[in-house]
Design a protein around this motif. Structure first.
Motif, PDB file in Angstrom:
ATOM      1  N   ALA A  42       1.134 -28.573  29.599  1.00 17.57           N
ATOM      2  CA  ALA A  42      -0.207 -28.986  29.190  1.00 17.57           C
ATOM      3  C   ALA A  42      -0.123 -30.314  28.454  1.00 17.57           C
ATOM      4  O   ALA A  42       0.811 -30.543  27.683  1.00 17.57           O
ATOM      5  CB  ALA A  42      -0.846 -27.932  28.293  1.00 17.57           C
ATOM      6  N   TYR A  48      -7.098 -26.925  26.765  1.00 15.75           N
ATOM      7  CA  TYR A  48      -6.350 -26.330  27.858  1.00 15.75           C
ATOM      8  C   TYR A  48      -7.247 -25.605  28.857  1.00 15.75           C
ATOM      9  O   TYR A  48      -6.831 -25.315  29.991  1.00 15.75           O
ATOM     10  CB  TYR A  48      -5.295 -25.344  27.334  1.00 15.75           C
ATOM     11  CG  TYR A  48      -5.821 -24.145  26.584  1.00 15.75           C
ATOM     12  CD1 TYR A  48      -6.374 -23.059  27.247  1.00 15.75           C
ATOM     13  CD2 TYR A  48      -5.753 -24.094  25.195  1.00 15.75           C
ATOM     14  CE1 TYR A  48      -6.854 -21.956  26.555  1.00 15.75           C
ATOM     15  CE2 TYR A  48      -6.229 -22.999  24.497  1.00 15.75           C
ATOM     16  CZ  TYR A  48      -6.780 -21.935  25.170  1.00 15.75           C
ATOM     17  OH  TYR A  48      -7.248 -20.844  24.492  1.00 15.75           O
ATOM     18  N   LEU A  51      -7.845 -27.114  32.546  1.00 13.56           N
ATOM     19  CA  LEU A  51      -6.711 -27.785  33.181  1.00 13.56           C
ATOM     20  C   LEU A  51      -6.172 -27.020  34.379  1.00 13.56           C
ATOM     21  O   LEU A  51      -5.679 -27.615  35.343  1.00 13.56           O
ATOM     22  CB  LEU A  51      -5.573 -27.961  32.161  1.00 13.56           C
ATOM     23  CG  LEU A  51      -5.845 -28.846  30.951  1.00 13.56           C
ATOM     24  CD1 LEU A  51      -4.645 -28.804  30.004  1.00 13.56           C
ATOM     25  CD2 LEU A  51      -6.125 -30.281  31.382  1.00 13.56           C
ATOM     26  N   TYR A  66       2.281 -24.115  22.443  1.00 21.19           N
ATOM     27  CA  TYR A  66       2.745 -25.411  22.925  1.00 21.19           C
ATOM     28  C   TYR A  66       4.161 -25.633  22.388  1.00 21.19           C
ATOM     29  O   TYR A  66       4.475 -25.241  21.258  1.00 21.19           O
ATOM     30  CB  TYR A  66       1.869 -26.538  22.397  1.00 21.19           C
ATOM     31  CG  TYR A  66       0.448 -26.602  22.911  1.00 21.19           C
ATOM     32  CD1 TYR A  66       0.086 -27.517  23.888  1.00 21.19           C
ATOM     33  CD2 TYR A  66      -0.547 -25.776  22.381  1.00 21.19           C
ATOM     34  CE1 TYR A  66      -1.224 -27.614  24.339  1.00 21.19           C
ATOM     35  CE2 TYR A  66      -1.854 -25.863  22.816  1.00 21.19           C
ATOM     36  CZ  TYR A  66      -2.186 -26.783  23.796  1.00 21.19           C
ATOM     37  OH  TYR A  66      -3.480 -26.880  24.231  1.00 21.19           O
TER      38      TYR A  66
END
Length: 598
Positions: A42, A48, A51, A66
């Protein structure tokens, strides 16, 4: 908390880019103890949600993770090393290797950690950031989460914009000396043509403080010594709407005549005051023209994007606007810096939106509520007050030195019909004023709380009103809407005599939909409706501004009332003008030209 910058004594390293990404699951029990499973990536900064071609990710409620590796520059040996996240929406948890180093609640403001003791100059470390998007009764903004029969979590909330989540803004690694400038506060005043710059510097460690004020030509115009004082600038260039002028305050920490630390703050010399029914900047009446906005872009959601930043400000200039409100949360610091440099005026708002169960996703039965409203608790208790004060405190701490910020808005459309709201907002306004007494305060009043009903307007310096006569109320009947709008505004004026700003007014409009009649959803209806509002504004002496809802179409939660989002934008989501943009440009450039020629 000072924004990282590069000076003679400081360095910074941007950690934006492609990070590994994973959802919370039984396969990811403690993701900070090793590499994230799977092969998802990402970008940072970005939401997010949009996406991936996977509804499980878009609809996920809870934590996501993350991760990336980073290397501390070898030249940072002996320095304090800090990690800063410009935001994590709505809750963040940060780990360096296996060590927790920071946590933060509130999705639109920065937080940081001193990681000196867990990293080494020249060496790599594993950085893992958890982000939790859940909204509950005690979060700002609030919401509810329920667990469905199949185990899925489902999020609901009262505000009318999509609950985008993720690392929306930059992540930084930066260095400071052991003894360093910890905070700077600047307040400006005028004595005739002399600018007075009051400063206060907080240090970590022991050193002498020296300051100098430099103009745009690079000339030092004033100097001072000590952690606090006042600088005098003869014939000061003022920061003005549409004509920004910025000085640079250089703050130096010195020990034994050696420079220990240096930090710079942009300074716009200007004053802000509410006097009677007028809003004054530099002693002159100011009329707000502009928008409520959103940080909202296709695919990247609320992720900050410099290209859109520049383009949006170009459109603001093209249309003749001079201001916007950061509806309904603090925007990225890059936005504030840009407004400082280009003379755009900001009403800076906390993320206290949705404190009103009578509204769901921006939709309410306005007609049945206009007679006086109903009672409700709305969570105005201790837990909400604690979270709300945190948001006010952190917003003012971040944005206090921006000359573009001329007013603080502490909430958007709360339920100020409820009896309990009076004591609650009296406390919130009083608390805010202990943090900054140099700017006016407001909140944004909802349509169901007219002047004889609202419990909180007495505490505000400026009345900010959201009204939808001709849309949610008297929809399609602009003649009746004009009468209703004017009658209410005159009631506010008679009761309070304060400056009034219409912070939201508008109509959902499908670009390309036309009619020769006043047909709602057409471009013609949007234009005619706004022109009706303007006729009323021009007849109200206490009126101090107009900010259309919204600058551009934006995404909302899915539902039958919102088809691919809110369509009240003057521009489409990809920034194409609707017909009303040209009508507004004609009005607002005329207002701007008349002021310039006055």
């Amino acid at each position: 908390m000072l924004k990282p910058q590069i000076t003679a004594t400081r360095e910074k390293l941007n950690l934006d880019g492609i990070w590994s990404f994973a959802l919370e699951s039984t396969d990811v029990p403690k993701p900070w103890t090793g590499a994230l499973p799977g092969k998802l990536d990402a970008p940072v900064p970005a939401s997010y949600n949009d996406l991936f071609a996977d509804s499980k990710i878009r609809d996920h409620v809870g934590w996501v993770w993350y991760q990336r590796t980073a290397r501390v520059p070898r030249g940072w040996a002996g320095e304090r090393i800090l990690l800063r996240l410009d935001s994590a929406t709505h809750e963040g948890a940060v780990y360096v290797n296996d060590t927790p180093v920071a946590s933060h609640e509130g999705g639109y403001l920065p937080f940081e950690a001193d990681i000196t003791d867990v990293v080494s100059a020249g060496e790599e470390f594993r950085l893992t950031v958890g982000v939790n998007n859940m909204l509950t009764a005690s979060t700002i903004p609030p919401g509810t989460v329920k667990t469905l029969s199949d185990g899925r979590k489902q999020q609901s909330y009262m505000h009318d914009f999509y609950n985008f989540a993720g690392l929306h803004r930059s992540v930084w690694l930066y260095s400071v000396p052991a003894t360093h400038v910890d905070d700077v506060t600047v307040i400006t005043r005028l004595d005739g043509t002399t600018g007075l710059v009051d400063y206060n510097v907080s240090l970590t460690g022991d050193a002498e403080v020296k300051v100098s004020l430099v103009d745009e030509a690079g000339t030092t115009v004033a100097t001072g010594e000590g952690a606090s004082g006042t600088l005098e600038v003869t014939d000061a260039h003022l920061w003005q709407p549409g004509a920004a002028y910025l000085y640079s305050l250089k703050v130096e920490a010195v020990s034994d005549d050696a420079l220990v630390d240096e930090y710079r703050v942009n300074v716009g010399i200007r004053t802000v005051e509410v006097k009677g029914n007028q809003f004054l900047i530099n002693g002159e009446p100011f009329y707000f023209t502009g928008f409520g906005k959103h940080e909202d872009i296709a695919v990247i959601g609320k992720g900050h994007n410099d290209a859109y930043l520049v383009h949006d400000f170009q459109l603001i200039d093209w249309i003749g606007a001079n201001s916007f409100r950061t509806s309904h949360y603090p925007y990225a610091e890059e936005v504030m810096d840009y407004a400082d440099r280009h003379g755009i005026v900001i009403i800076d708002e906390t993320s206290a939106v949705g404190l009103n169960s009578k509204i769901s996703g921006g939709i309410a039965d306005f007609a049945s509520m206009m007679s006086g409203g109903a009672e409700g608790e709305e969570g105005f208790g201790e837990a909400m007050a604690t979270a709300h004060k945190r948001e006010i405190r952190e917003l003012i701490a971040r944005d206090k030195n921006h000359p573009s910020v001329v007013m603080w808005s502490i909430a958007n459309e709360p339920d100020t019909m409820a009896e309990i709201s009076e004591a609650y907002f009296e406390e919130m306004f009083a608390y805010a004023r202990t943090l900054d007494s140099t700017r006016p305060y407001t909140f944004v009043n909802v349509m169901m709380a007219p002047p004889n009903v609202c419990k909180a307007s007495k505490f505000a310096d400026v009345l900010c009103l959201n009204r939808y006569y001709g849309w949610y109320l008297m929809g399609g009947d602009l003649a009746s809407a004009e009468q209703g709008l004017e009658a209410e505004l005159r009631a506010w004026e008679q009761m309070y005599g304060k400056p009034m700003i219409m912070t939201e007014y508008g109509a959902d409009t499908v670009a390309g939909y036309h009619s020769i009649w006043d047909q709602p959803w057409t471009e013609e209806y949007q234009t005619n409706m706004l022109e009706m509002y303007h006729r009323v504004f021009d007849r109200i002496e206490s009126f101090a501004g107009e900010q259309v809802w919204n600058f551009a179409d934006f995404q909302t939660s899915s539902g039958f009332f919102r088809v691919d989002g809110n369509k009240k934008g003057v521009f489409t989501r990809d920034r194409k003008p609707k017909a009303v943009a040209h009508s507004l440009r004609s009005r607002w450039t005329a207002i701007r030209d008349n002021k310039d020629n006055a």
